[in-house]
Design a protein around this motif. Structure first.
Motif, PDB file in Angstrom:
ATOM      1  N   GLU A  73       0.819  -1.284  -0.010  1.00  0.00           N
ATOM      2  CA  GLU A  73      -0.012   0.012  -0.018  1.00  0.00           C
ATOM      3  C   GLU A  73       0.974   1.174   0.094  1.00  0.00           C
ATOM      4  O   GLU A  73       1.438   1.615   0.947  1.00  0.00           O
ATOM      5  N   THR A  74       1.120   1.849  -1.099  1.00  0.00           N
ATOM      6  CA  THR A  74       1.908   2.982  -1.267  1.00  0.00           C
ATOM      7  C   THR A  74       1.468   4.386  -1.136  1.00  0.00           C
ATOM      8  O   THR A  74       2.175   5.473  -1.192  1.00  0.00           O
ATOM      9  N   ALA A  75       0.284   4.531  -0.713  1.00  0.00           N
ATOM     10  CA  ALA A  75      -0.336   5.753  -0.784  1.00  0.00           C
ATOM     11  C   ALA A  75       0.247   6.700   0.646  1.00  0.00           C
ATOM     12  O   ALA A  75       0.557   6.259   1.469  1.00  0.00           O
ATOM     13  N   GLY A  76       0.808   7.800   0.124  1.00  0.00           N
ATOM     14  CA  GLY A  76       1.155   8.688   1.039  1.00  0.00           C
ATOM     15  C   GLY A  76       2.783   8.549   1.330  1.00  0.00           C
ATOM     16  O   GLY A  76       3.614   9.106   2.052  1.00  0.00           O
ATOM     17  N   MET A  77       3.464   7.352   0.637  1.00  0.00           N
ATOM     18  CA  MET A  77       4.740   6.889   0.742  1.00  0.00           C
ATOM     19  C   MET A  77       5.638   7.539  -0.278  1.00  0.00           C
ATOM     20  O   MET A  77       5.132   8.043  -1.381  1.00  0.00           O
ATOM     21  N   LEU A  78       6.917   6.972  -0.191  1.00  0.00           N
ATOM     22  CA  LEU A  78       7.992   7.488  -1.288  1.00  0.00           C
ATOM     23  C   LEU A  78       7.630   7.004  -2.566  1.00  0.00           C
ATOM     24  O   LEU A  78       7.889   7.803  -3.276  1.00  0.00           O
ATOM     25  N   PRO A  79       6.913   5.829  -2.930  1.00  0.00           N
ATOM     26  CA  PRO A  79       6.585   5.522  -4.173  1.00  0.00           C
ATOM     27  C   PRO A  79       5.955   6.498  -5.029  1.00  0.00           C
ATOM     28  O   PRO A  79       5.788   6.449  -6.320  1.00  0.00           O
ATOM     29  N   LEU A  94      14.343   2.613  -7.720  1.00  0.00           N
ATOM     30  CA  LEU A  94      13.548   3.862  -7.768  1.00  0.00           C
ATOM     31  C   LEU A  94      14.121   4.841  -7.995  1.00  0.00           C
ATOM     32  O   LEU A  94      13.663   5.780  -8.957  1.00  0.00           O
ATOM     33  N   LEU A  95      15.434   5.054  -7.557  1.00  0.00           N
ATOM     34  CA  LEU A  95      16.328   6.421  -8.109  1.00  0.00           C
ATOM     35  C   LEU A  95      16.688   6.268  -9.657  1.00  0.00           C
ATOM     36  O   LEU A  95      16.622   7.269 -10.320  1.00  0.00           O
ATOM     37  N   ASN A  96      17.048   5.106 -10.158  1.00  0.00           N
ATOM     38  CA  ASN A  96      17.810   4.919 -11.319  1.00  0.00           C
ATOM     39  C   ASN A  96      16.454   4.813 -12.453  1.00  0.00           C
ATOM     40  O   ASN A  96      16.527   5.579 -13.434  1.00  0.00           O
ATOM     41  N   GLU A  97      15.578   3.836 -12.127  1.00  0.00           N
ATOM     42  CA  GLU A  97      14.638   3.789 -13.161  1.00  0.00           C
ATOM     43  C   GLU A  97      13.188   4.464 -12.901  1.00  0.00           C
ATOM     44  O   GLU A  97      12.225   4.316 -13.850  1.00  0.00           O
ATOM     45  N   ARG A  98      13.049   5.127 -11.903  1.00  0.00           N
ATOM     46  CA  ARG A  98      11.734   5.419 -11.447  1.00  0.00           C
ATOM     47  C   ARG A  98      10.556   4.564 -11.326  1.00  0.00           C
ATOM     48  O   ARG A  98       9.477   4.890 -11.794  1.00  0.00           O
ATOM     49  N   VAL A  99      10.936   3.434 -10.831  1.00  0.00           N
ATOM     50  CA  VAL A  99       9.958   2.162 -10.784  1.00  0.00           C
ATOM     51  C   VAL A  99      10.039   1.601  -9.414  1.00  0.00           C
ATOM     52  O   VAL A  99      11.304   1.330  -9.174  1.00  0.00           O
ATOM     53  N   PHE A 100       9.137   1.316  -8.962  1.00  0.00           N
ATOM     54  CA  PHE A 100       9.042   0.681  -7.375  1.00  0.00           C
ATOM     55  C   PHE A 100       8.531  -0.893  -7.814  1.00  0.00           C
ATOM     56  O   PHE A 100       7.580  -1.014  -8.188  1.00  0.00           O
ATOM     57  N   ARG A 101       9.345  -1.620  -7.259  1.00  0.00           N
ATOM     58  CA  ARG A 101       9.210  -3.151  -7.457  1.00  0.00           C
ATOM     59  C   ARG A 101       9.313  -3.748  -6.030  1.00  0.00           C
ATOM     60  O   ARG A 101      10.478  -3.757  -5.384  1.00  0.00           O
TER      61      ARG A 101
END
Length: 382
Positions: free
Chosen positions: A103-109, A133-140
């Protein structure tokens, strides 16, 4: 210098400059941090701010984030910080179905501007996730794969790590700003701004310039760099010859900072003066000093109407200094208005006047600085 700005781009640059002006109110000797955060937000690059505790690193980032209006996430990392504190908790309903979703709402992603204090204290799990996240702008994580809107992550630390594993992570932060405690000459100003007993200061309205910043980021991608690349290559060769370590990746990505400086100044074509951004990619204060010295003939005339503190800091040029003094004089005159010339007011006005007279001969003042000088003289005598 292009005489007139394209209409939309000019309006966007003005909106971002207004956000910076508002963010700088009450910041003492941290204007450069706010300006470089903005530069990196346009460039889509990340920033590392290094300095001892208690030097207002977080305050500067928070102020500019408030004024730009992007979604903001801030966290202080520690040895025992859990990944869910940064990226969000596991969705328990989906977990009962055997699926790990976050659940990423309001978090860094989901943030557009992020500030991670003590960034190198994060666990291996946190730093590894941050890399993607920094390199690809993708959160996995688990079954969650999310395109992150992150435009700039600001990491703060007391020192640059020497551990090779952490140094590799630090290399993902293209720009670096090093801060020290406020200089003695500005202690009175610091004490005044930091006095919590002082009467409430007027609220500075947030212009929320994020939409304009997004358009400037697109303009930076289209900024003309072709004619500048031979000069840029020469600059990087000089820096390497002076012992400044610059990897191929950092050399290529430095173009984003150069282009972003140009569009924040209202131009669609980059110039040699925009190379004042290059010392930012040097890894430590000594290397940044070396970079300024070997690039002096290229960046000595650098100036930027939006980033004049940063342009002066990294070029040591008179043009950038003139813009900063014009802004400082105008801010003082606007702040004091027609108030009686008490001792505090007089000292502050005289300090700017002394700096103008020490740095510029009368024929070299230029119209704007000469006009501010005359107004300051009149105010001191009032």
């Amino acid at each position: 210098m292009i005489a007139s700005e394209p209409t939309q781009m000019g309006e966007d640059a003005l909106a971002v400059r207004a956000a910076l002006a508002a963010a700088r109110v009450g910041l003492v000797d941290r204007e450069v941090v706010a300006e470089v955060v903005t530069l990196c937000a346009v460039a889509g690059e990340h920033l590392l701010v290094v300095g001892p505790p208690g030097t207002a690193k977080s305050l500067a980032v928070r102020r500019i984030a408030e004024q730009l209006g992007g979604r903001y996430f801030e966290y202080l990392l520690g040895r025992f910080t859990e990944p869910n504190e940064i990226f969000g908790p596991v969705d328990l309903r989906r977990l009962r179905e055997g699926v790990v979703e976050i659940e990423t709402a309001g978090m860094l992603p989901e943030a557009e501007i992020a500030f991670l204090d003590e960034v190198f204290l994060g666990s291996t799990a946190i730093l590894n996730t941050l890399l993607g996240l920094l390199n690809e702008r993708v959160f996995r994580r688990g079954a969650t794969v999310l395109a992150a809107p992150l435009r700039v992550c600001v990491g703060a630390a007391n020192h640059v790590p020497e551990d090779p594993a952490q140094a590799a992570f630090a290399d993902r932060f293209l720009a670096r700003v090093f801060v020290e405690p406020v200089a003695d000459a500005r202690l009175e100003e610091l004490l005044e701004e930091g006095d919590t007993r002082a009467a409430a200061r007027p609220e500075v309205p947030a212009p929320h310039a994020w939409a304009g910043l997004d358009r400037l980021a697109a303009a930076a991608l289209a900024c003309e760099l072709g004619s500048l690349r031979p000069v840029l290559a020469t600059a990087i060769r000089r820096m390497r010859a002076a012992g400044v370590p610059i990897t191929d990746r950092r050399a290529v990505r430095s173009q984003r900072l150069v282009a972003s400086a140009a569009v924040l100044d209202g131009r669609v074509v980059a110039e040699a003066g925009d190379l004042w951004t290059l010392p930012l990619i040097a890894p430590d204060p000594a290397a940044q000093t070396a970079a300024r010295e070997v690039l002096a003939d290229l960046i000595g005339d650098a100036a930027n109407r939006g980033l004049f503190h940063a342009a002066e800091e990294y070029s040591r040029g008179s043009a950038a200094r003139a813009l900063r003094l014009v802004a400082a004089g105008r801010d003082l005159l606007d702040r004091y208005g027609t108030e009686p010339a008490d001792e505090d007011r007089r000292l502050r006005l005289e300090a700017v006047l002394r700096e103008i007279d020490a740095g510029f001969a009368t024929p070299d003042l230029g119209a704007e600085l000469a006009a501010i000088r005359e107004r300051l003289i009149a105010a001191v005598g009032s």
